[in-house]
Design an enzyme around this catalytic site. Structure first.
Site, short mmCIF file in Angstrom:
data_model
loop_
_atom_site.label_atom_id
_atom_site.label_comp_id
_atom_site.label_asym_id
_atom_site.label_seq_id
_atom_site.Cartn_x
_atom_site.Cartn_y
_atom_site.Cartn_z
N ALA A 204 1.26 -0.55 14.21
CA ALA A 204 1.70 -1.61 15.12
C ALA A 204 1.32 -1.31 16.57
O ALA A 204 0.65 -2.10 17.24
CB ALA A 204 3.20 -1.81 14.99
N GLY B 64 1.68 -6.02 4.78
CA GLY B 64 3.04 -6.53 4.67
C GLY B 64 3.87 -6.15 5.88
O GLY B 64 5.03 -6.52 6.03
N GLY C 169 0.82 -1.20 0.00
CA GLY C 169 0.00 0.00 0.00
C GLY C 169 0.86 1.26 0.00
O GLY C 169 0.77 2.08 -0.89
N GLU D 193 8.23 3.71 8.81
CA GLU D 193 8.54 4.94 8.08
C GLU D 193 9.85 5.55 8.55
O GLU D 193 10.55 6.20 7.78
CB GLU D 193 7.37 5.93 8.21
N VAL E 68 8.23 1.68 13.21
CA VAL E 68 9.52 1.69 12.50
C VAL E 68 9.38 1.77 10.98
O VAL E 68 10.34 2.06 10.29
CB VAL E 68 10.36 0.45 12.84
#
Lengths: 209, 736
Positions: free
Chosen positions: B516, B473, B245, B696, B694
């Site tokens: 997350a 992913g 995405g 980005e 994490v």
């Protein structure tokens, strides 16, 4: 920068960059409706993952769409449908190909192996297991193509088929990191799992050596 | 659960499952091709019709005639829907341009029709027979030409403030003994995820189900309803697997709308995938930027003046690329200003792509810092360390919750062998290669985001988690399973995770590296509710109960967890929401990115040889998938540095190289082995998980680290991304 008026747009000029919308009546006429007035079908028989399959298909159906839409083997992915991404990689008669770039009816009598034919959950192919162990994937969409390519690449190296980075064309080819990366470069992974895929392949190549 | 005081010791801290490097639980499905993506749902619909989208061939203007006769007469065609026949449509809250154009056209390849036929081949062939006449209007397509006239961008929401000032930047800059004033540019970039946008729409009376590929299920459900004039409860979105995405699937796109309209017109389920060449202009992209950075420092390397201005463009009503955000927080300095200006462009819709703002912002800022270090005669690592801040530089009363920036840099330098770098550029040779090292800071904020889940203890002892969270992913399935296993005290293989269905409780979704921590915190909250229900059922005081090894223990008593569900499943449903800790403490993630690059002395070809990222991002929930997030982001960072650019045709107003042969992304041969180190960190200010994100952080700064390494190799500074060989070839040192 030239302005629009400088450019004196012709209708042909307006086709720049579009392959889909026909803005040109003359072009639409050229793709004469007569040519698609009926759908031409053809039959094809081949073996997919060890099973004989017979299909009656629109002759324009790619091997990729025959697998995905007609045999419901959707493990083979459509990422670009014109040979630029590798997500549709399958193994046909022992060689990996982009299944989007070939018509199904061209493969009469062929033996096709897809990702589903390599292994299944519970009994993974060693390459599939290595991808899981090394996290050689993220979104999973390019993954079947990567794995089919990876399996075929190790066979190509073993068979002594050289690549762009093979230094010695006479000797045995080693499955080095660069040799594998070069050969895998037709399989794009936008999630960027390349470093992990290289480790998965190295593990399988090492076990085979 | 309201999270408004710092986390104390909680069940997650046991770290029996959370924090362990764990294979993805859906790995066997993904690696065998048995995870089913949106276009592949033969399991739910036996015989869908196929829709093929026709895109506009002009950037701006009107359709003057639309002749569908030949297409309608083509074999197998079931229906054609255009703006004339679609009925009244609204526009989603998260869309800038309409998803179905006509007669007004807002951008090139805006969808103008969907042709539905029995087969894909028939739909494609018939779509080519749609004849369209346009009246083209003049549009604005050239950001550089509009730079001087672009007004301040709108503020608020994710945009932040369009203009910020602290102290007296102009005075301090004028007085500074060492200054830099440089302008950088970043191009339009494309998400180019591997799975094209795809949807299958199924109507049941006036209720609509769309099997789709979407990062934000609740946003999507709302916008589908709004666009079609339905009530949200009439719409269901299902998106368990998403083939990438990167922000490109945050919003409902034309595939979903065209599938819904096509299915309604054809009276049967319809599936639509955008063709690869349509995606680049039809969907969203990361807008190009022009960035001016001015720095002033004392001779011993203390920054006294920092200014960062950015120009970007978008359709009317669109947002800016927020490229200055990190500059407000990353370095100390008493006098500072930022500004964002936004031009109106008639290009396709600009919107979020992985680390919107920071990704292109850091590409510019971290070259500027490298240039300034060189002017000062300082090592770039030491220069950054000297200008560290432990508080928000605009509000010194507001500390960072955790800030291990210096440690990221020092540890990275040590591990990478930074001491071996030659400070003088263009001075290291390895045969035909000029070799250089470069580094940059990595920085990205943590965003608290409400998120809910439902957790059920089944009769057989399985724990089933349901939330509309998505896994693009990123590893959501696995960290959610780890969270539930940890909290309920069961092994990982007893947890089943169901994601991406709007029938489930609303989560934060996937974006902004907020997925997350927020989604697992919501699952944790729901698990606590389930623990209460279990304890009550077993007659145990829940505050005394210990959930471990598949048992509930209290005092001398130990009961198999499954006992609690003997009479029927037990459910806990809750979510996490946040108080003002994010306002009191700046919550951010940090990294040091290090790169070695080689440049062919004759051809100027650039190769990346080594890469290292050292990250400080709170607790790392699954070091295996977190590392993958970072190496993937580093890979995209190499793309941004060296190859990715959607070329704008400023005459016709479209992106020219709209496929994967023309829009180059990194391939296997481009990416060496990558190293990632996570520093030990727990951040109790963020959430009960004490984690941050994490996905980005991994891209922010990488582009500049590559560019700085190339500069260190060649001595030729390129400020216009991507750094392609044509931009430095004529200035490379003469061959000996």
């Amino acid at each position: 920068m030239s302005s629009l008026s400088d450019f004196e747009l012709s209708r042909r000029g307006m086709m720049v960059g579009t392959a889909i919308a026909t803005t040109i009546p003359s072009l639409a006429d050229a793709a004469s409706p007569a040519s698609i007035a009926e759908t031409h079908t053809a039959s094809v028989s081949f073996e997919v993952n060890g099973e004989p399959r017979q299909l009656e298909l629109d002759a324009r159906t790619t091997l990729l769409d025959a697998l995905r839409e007609h045999l419901h083997l959707t493990g083979t992915k459509k990422g670009c449908d014109h040979g630029q991404c590798g997500a549709c990689t399958v193994i046909v008669d022992g060689r990996r190909i982009n299944s989007c770039l070939t018509l199904a009816v061209m493969h009469e009598g062929a033996k096709v192996t897809t990702i589903e034919g390599l292994g299944a959950p519970g009994h993974l192919h060693p390459m599939q297991a290595a991808f899981v162990k090394h996290d050689g994937y993220q979104c999973g969409y390019c993954t079947p193509g990567q794995i089919c390519s990876a399996v075929a690449v190790l066979d190509e190296i073993k068979a002594g088929i050289p690549s762009h980075v093979t230094a010695d064309l006479m000797g045995a080819i080693e499955p080095t990191n660069m040799e594998m990366r070069e050969r895998m470069s037709g399989n794009i992974c936008r999630c960027g799992a390349y470093s992990n895929i290289a480790e998965a392949m190295a593990e399988v190549a090492g076990e085979r050596a | 659960m309201k999270f408004d005081t710092p986390a104390t010791t909680n069940p997650i801290d046991r770290l029996r499952v959370v924090g362990k490097a764990t294979d993805r639980i859906e790995g066997p499905l993904k690696t065998t091709g048995t995870a089913h993506y949106a276009y592949e749902r033969h399991d739910v619909v036996a015989n869908p019709a196929y829709g093929f989208v026709v895109g506009a061939a002009i950037a701006k203007g009107r359709i003057t005639a639309l002749d569908l006769a030949a297409a309608k007469a083509a074999p197998g065609v079931l229906a054609i829907v255009t703006a004339d026949t679609a009925g009244k449509l609204g526009k989603g809250d998260f869309n800038t341009a309409r998803l179905l154009g006509g007669p007004e056209i807002e951008h090139y390849h805006q969808a103008i029709a969907v042709v539905v036929a029995e087969t894909f081949e028939q739909a494609r062939a018939a779509a080519a027979l749609v004849r369209v006449e346009y009246a083209r209007e003049k549009g604005a397509f050239d950001l550089a030409a509009l730079r001087d006239s672009a007004p301040l961008a709108p503020g608020g929401g994710f945009n932040g403030s369009p203009e910020t000032r602290v102290g007296d930047f102009e005075g301090a800059f004028a007085a500074a003994p060492v200054t830099l004033d440089a302008t950088y540019s970043t191009p339009v970039q494309s998400h180019a995820m591997m799975e094209p946008h795809a949807s299958m729409a199924v109507w049941d009376g006036d209720r609509l189900t769309i099997y789709t590929s979407n990062q934000m299920i609740a946003w999507g459900k709302g916008d589908v309803a709004k666009t079609l004039g339905l009530k949200p409860e009439q719409v269901r979105l299902v998106s368990p697997y998403i083939g990438g995405g990167f922000g490109g699937k945050l919003f409902v796109r034309s595939d979903a709308l065209m599938a819904a309209l096509g299915a309604r017109a054809a009276g049967r389920p319809v599936k639509v995938a955008l063709t690869r060449p349509l995606m680049f202009n039809n969907t969203t992209h990361r807008p190009a930027t022009i960035q001016r950075i001015r720095l002033g420092a004392t001779k011993d390397g203390k920054l006294t003046a920092i200014a960062h201005e950015s120009w970007s463009g978008n359709l009317p009503g669109g947002d800016p690329e927020t490229a200055v955000g990190q500059t407000r927080l990353l370095y100390a300095g008493a006098n500072r200003m930022t500004a964002m200006r936004l031009a109106v462009l008639d290009l396709p819709e600009g919107n979020a792509m992985r680390a919107p703002g920071e990704a292109p912002g850091m590409m510019a800022l971290e070259i500027a810092i490298d240039e300034m270090a060189e002017k000062l005669g300082m090592d770039p690592v030491e220069f950054r360390i000297r200008n560290d801040t432990q508080v928000d530089p605009e509000k010194p009363e507001r500390p960072f919750s955790q800030r291990q920036f210096i440690r990221c840099l020092r540890e990275g330098a040590e591990r990478f062998g930074w001491a071996r770098r030659a400070a003088k550029p263009g001075s290291v040779r390895d045969g035909r290669w000029m070799v250089g090292m470069g580094m940059a800071a990595g920085f990205r904020n943590h965003i608290p985001f409400k998120s809910a889940a439902r957790v059920r203890l089944e009769r057989d002892g399985r724990i089933v988690v349901e939330t509309d969270m998505t896994d693009i992913g990123t590893g959501s399935y696995t960290i959610i399973a780890q969270t539930a296993a940890e909290t309920m005290g069961v092994p990982l293989d007893r947890v089943e995770v169901r994601l991406g269905d709007s029938a489930f409780p609303v989560s934060c979704g996937s974006g902004g590296q907020f997925g997350a921590v927020n989604s697992t915190s919501g699952v944790y909250a729901a698990c606590l509710k389930l623990r209460d229900a279990v304890a009550q059922k077993l007659g145990i005081n829940s505050s005394d109960a210990l959930f471990a090894d598949g048992h509930v223990k209290a005092g001398n008593r130990s009961v198999d967890l499954t006992e609690a569900a003997r009479e029927g499943p037990l459910t806990g449903e809750d979510g996490i929401e946040y108080g003002d800790l994010g306002k009191k403490y700046q919550q951010s993630t940090f990294a040091g990115h290090f790169v070695e690059a080689a440049v062919d002395a004759a051809t100027g070809e650039i190769r990346v040889r080594r890469m290292l990222a050292v990250c400080a991002a709170g607790r790392i929930l699954n070091p295996k998938s977190a590392r993958s997030q970072v190496i993937g982001a580093m890979t995209m960072g190499v793309g941004a540095a060296l190859m990715e650019e959607l070329a704008v045709d400023t005459r016709f107003g479209f992106f020219v190289n709209h496929d994967l042969a023309g829009y180059e992304v990194p391939v296997h041969a481009d990416i060496p082995h990558q190293e990632v180190i996570f520093l030990d960190e727990v951040d109790p200010m963020t959430s009960p998980m004490k984690a941050k994100g994490v996905g980005e952080l991994g891209i922010c700064g990488v582009g500049a680290a590559v560019a700085n390494a190339v500069y260190n190799a060649t001595g030729v500074r390129v400020r216009d991304y991507p750094v392609t060989l044509d931009k430095h070839l004529d200035r490379l040192p003469t061959l000996a």
